[in-house]
Motif scaffolding. Structure first.
Motif, mmCIF file in Angstrom:
data_model
loop_
_atom_site.group_PDB
_atom_site.id
_atom_site.type_symbol
_atom_site.label_atom_id
_atom_site.label_comp_id
_atom_site.label_asym_id
_atom_site.label_seq_id
_atom_site.Cartn_x
_atom_site.Cartn_y
_atom_site.Cartn_z
ATOM 1 N N LEU A 73 38.113 59.869 51.451
ATOM 2 C CA LEU A 73 37.845 58.456 51.201
ATOM 3 C C LEU A 73 39.131 57.774 50.764
ATOM 4 O O LEU A 73 39.828 58.270 49.882
ATOM 5 N N VAL A 74 39.452 56.653 51.402
ATOM 6 C CA VAL A 74 40.614 55.844 51.038
ATOM 7 C C VAL A 74 40.133 54.424 50.778
ATOM 8 O O VAL A 74 39.461 53.823 51.622
ATOM 9 N N VAL A 75 40.459 53.895 49.600
ATOM 10 C CA VAL A 75 39.974 52.579 49.178
ATOM 11 C C VAL A 75 41.162 51.657 48.969
ATOM 12 O O VAL A 75 42.150 52.032 48.333
ATOM 13 N N ALA A 76 41.064 50.441 49.516
ATOM 14 C CA ALA A 76 42.164 49.485 49.447
ATOM 15 C C ALA A 76 41.694 48.170 48.829
ATOM 16 O O ALA A 76 41.380 47.224 49.537
ATOM 17 N N PRO A 77 41.635 48.092 47.491
ATOM 18 C CA PRO A 77 41.271 46.816 46.858
ATOM 19 C C PRO A 77 42.473 45.866 46.874
ATOM 20 O O PRO A 77 43.566 46.244 46.450
ATOM 21 N N GLY A 78 42.288 44.682 47.381
ATOM 22 C CA GLY A 78 43.346 43.680 47.297
ATOM 23 C C GLY A 78 44.620 44.025 48.040
ATOM 24 O O GLY A 78 45.705 43.599 47.647
ATOM 25 N N LEU A 79 44.523 44.771 49.138
ATOM 26 C CA LEU A 79 45.715 45.070 49.941
ATOM 27 C C LEU A 79 46.009 43.854 50.807
ATOM 28 O O LEU A 79 45.853 43.870 52.025
ATOM 29 N N GLU A 80 46.424 42.774 50.159
ATOM 30 C CA GLU A 80 46.570 41.493 50.849
ATOM 31 C C GLU A 80 47.674 41.519 51.893
ATOM 32 O O GLU A 80 47.546 40.964 52.978
ATOM 33 N N VAL A 81 48.804 42.158 51.573
ATOM 34 C CA VAL A 81 49.923 42.260 52.514
ATOM 35 C C VAL A 81 49.791 43.569 53.287
ATOM 36 O O VAL A 81 49.909 44.652 52.720
ATOM 37 N N HIS A 99 37.162 57.705 55.891
ATOM 38 C CA HIS A 99 36.388 56.512 55.521
ATOM 39 C C HIS A 99 37.314 55.573 54.763
ATOM 40 O O HIS A 99 37.790 55.886 53.669
ATOM 41 N N LEU A 100 37.581 54.416 55.341
ATOM 42 C CA LEU A 100 38.435 53.399 54.740
ATOM 43 C C LEU A 100 37.564 52.279 54.198
ATOM 44 O O LEU A 100 36.756 51.710 54.927
ATOM 45 N N VAL A 101 37.752 51.944 52.917
ATOM 46 C CA VAL A 101 37.021 50.832 52.297
ATOM 47 C C VAL A 101 38.030 49.760 51.914
ATOM 48 O O VAL A 101 38.972 50.011 51.161
ATOM 49 N N GLY A 198 34.721 58.730 61.852
ATOM 50 C CA GLY A 198 35.210 57.958 60.723
ATOM 51 C C GLY A 198 34.338 56.752 60.432
ATOM 52 O O GLY A 198 33.316 56.513 61.075
ATOM 53 N N ARG A 199 34.765 55.974 59.445
ATOM 54 C CA ARG A 199 34.013 54.793 59.045
ATOM 55 C C ARG A 199 34.971 53.798 58.399
ATOM 56 O O ARG A 199 35.937 54.180 57.733
ATOM 57 N N ILE A 200 34.682 52.510 58.579
ATOM 58 C CA ILE A 200 35.434 51.450 57.914
ATOM 59 C C ILE A 200 34.444 50.484 57.284
ATOM 60 O O ILE A 200 33.445 50.107 57.901
ATOM 61 N N THR A 201 34.709 50.115 56.040
ATOM 62 C CA THR A 201 33.822 49.256 55.258
ATOM 63 C C THR A 201 34.630 48.113 54.669
ATOM 64 O O THR A 201 35.784 48.308 54.276
ATOM 65 N N TYR A 202 34.024 46.929 54.605
ATOM 66 C CA TYR A 202 34.688 45.778 53.983
ATOM 67 C C TYR A 202 33.764 45.189 52.929
ATOM 68 O O TYR A 202 32.592 44.905 53.199
ATOM 69 N N ILE A 203 34.285 45.016 51.701
ATOM 70 C CA ILE A 203 33.533 44.431 50.599
ATOM 71 C C ILE A 203 34.151 43.076 50.270
ATOM 72 O O ILE A 203 35.305 43.000 49.839
ATOM 73 N N GLY A 204 33.384 42.006 50.450
ATOM 74 C CA GLY A 204 33.913 40.667 50.237
ATOM 75 C C GLY A 204 33.520 40.033 48.918
ATOM 76 O O GLY A 204 34.012 38.958 48.581
#
Length: 292
Positions: A73-81, A99-101, A198-204
């Motif tokens: 699992l790899v999580v990217a909070p606020g990876l704006e750039v 799985h990328l979040v 794999g899987r990709i998830t986006y939390i808005g």
């Protein structure tokens, strides 16, 4: 204690199933233009780190361009750039079964802190099968928070809310906004899509702690992430290490009162000697345990 632990720790390194991506460029970009004064990028990272740490026990903080294949699992909070190199790395990670979040404001900007040609998450839109249509900086007044319901329970979005859309038939909606400003009513707040293995998830939505804990449990379950040591009492941190044919766990009790931990199997007490099935730690007590 260092002398006693040395031989057991020799040849081992931290072993985490979960990584959180950190980018100083992204932190600078958000701080330069927060939109909402309470949108602190460090607070945002902690809002993901805290529940994930509770579920997975060990988390690595890494740059978005490092090799990621070793993480479930790899999580990217606020990876704006999101640089081109980082985008290619994340796409490859998902296509290889990870799985990328993505958290709020992910992939809005390019290397130069300019808006991406495509709406967020920019180069990852095709993989996600969805995108951010609008974003809202939410006022601090309680009546301005936006209700959110779905797979992770009922909560509210404060500080920030993104109106998501789906463009692929297999993109699932995990959370939806309730009635608020009209624009967000009934719109997706979190979406996910399986891509091969794999899987990709986006939390808005910026959700509260109980919802984020439910989200972390869902992330772990869908990614096959397990706590390497098994359940431990509140206040006890576990640091798993592997290498040289060994599995070693360092336990520290940060609670104000003593804690007794039931071990998942009989382990060797490196500091005290002998084999144990339970270990008791006073406040700031430390144990080094080697799996047999």
């Amino acid at each position: 204690e260092f002398a006693k632990a040395g031989p057991a720790l020799a040849g081992t390194s931290p072993h985490s199933q979960v990584a959180i991506l950190h980018s100083y460029d992204s932190r600078w970009a958000i701080n330069w233009q927060r939109h909402n004064q309470n949108f602190d990028p460090v607070t945002q990272i902690v809002s993901y780190y805290k529940p994930l740490r509770e579920v997975a026990q060990s988390i690595d903080i890494v740059q978005p361009t490092v090799p990621l294949d070793g993480y479930k699992l790899v999580v990217a909070p606020g990876l704006e750039v999101l640089t081109d190199a980082a985008a290619k790395n994340l796409i490859a990670y998902v296509r290889n079964g990870g799985h990328l979040v993505l958290g709020q404001r992910a992939a809005m900007k390019d290397d130069d802190n300019s808006l991406q040609v495509n709406r967020a998450p920019g180069p990852l839109v095709a993989l996600l099968g969805g995108r951010v249509e609008q974003f809202y900086a939410i006022d601090d007044k309680p009546e301005d928070t936006v209700p959110v319901t779905g797979t992770w329970g009922s909560t509210t979005s404060k500080i920030w809310a993104e109106q998501l859309s789906t463009s692929a038939p297999d993109t699932e909606v995990l959370m939806r906004y309730g009635k608020s400003n009209g624009w967000l009513d009934g719109q997706p707040a979190a979406i996910t899509r399986k891509v091969g293995k794999g899987r990709i998830t986006y939390i808005g939505a910026w959700m509260d702690e109980p919802a984020m804990l439910n989200a972390a449990k869902w992330m772990a379950e869908t990614s096959g992430v397990t706590a390497a040591f098994g359940p431990v009492p509140d206040g006890v941190d576990v640091y798993p290490r592997e290498g040289d044919g060994k599995k070693v766990f360092i336990l520290v009790n940060f609670a104000k009162t003593p804690r007794t931990i039931t071990l998942p199997s009989t382990m060797h007490d490196v500091l005290g000697g002998g084999d144990l099935t339970t270990v008791s730690l006073n406040q700031y007590g430390v144990a080094v345990l080697q799996a047999k």
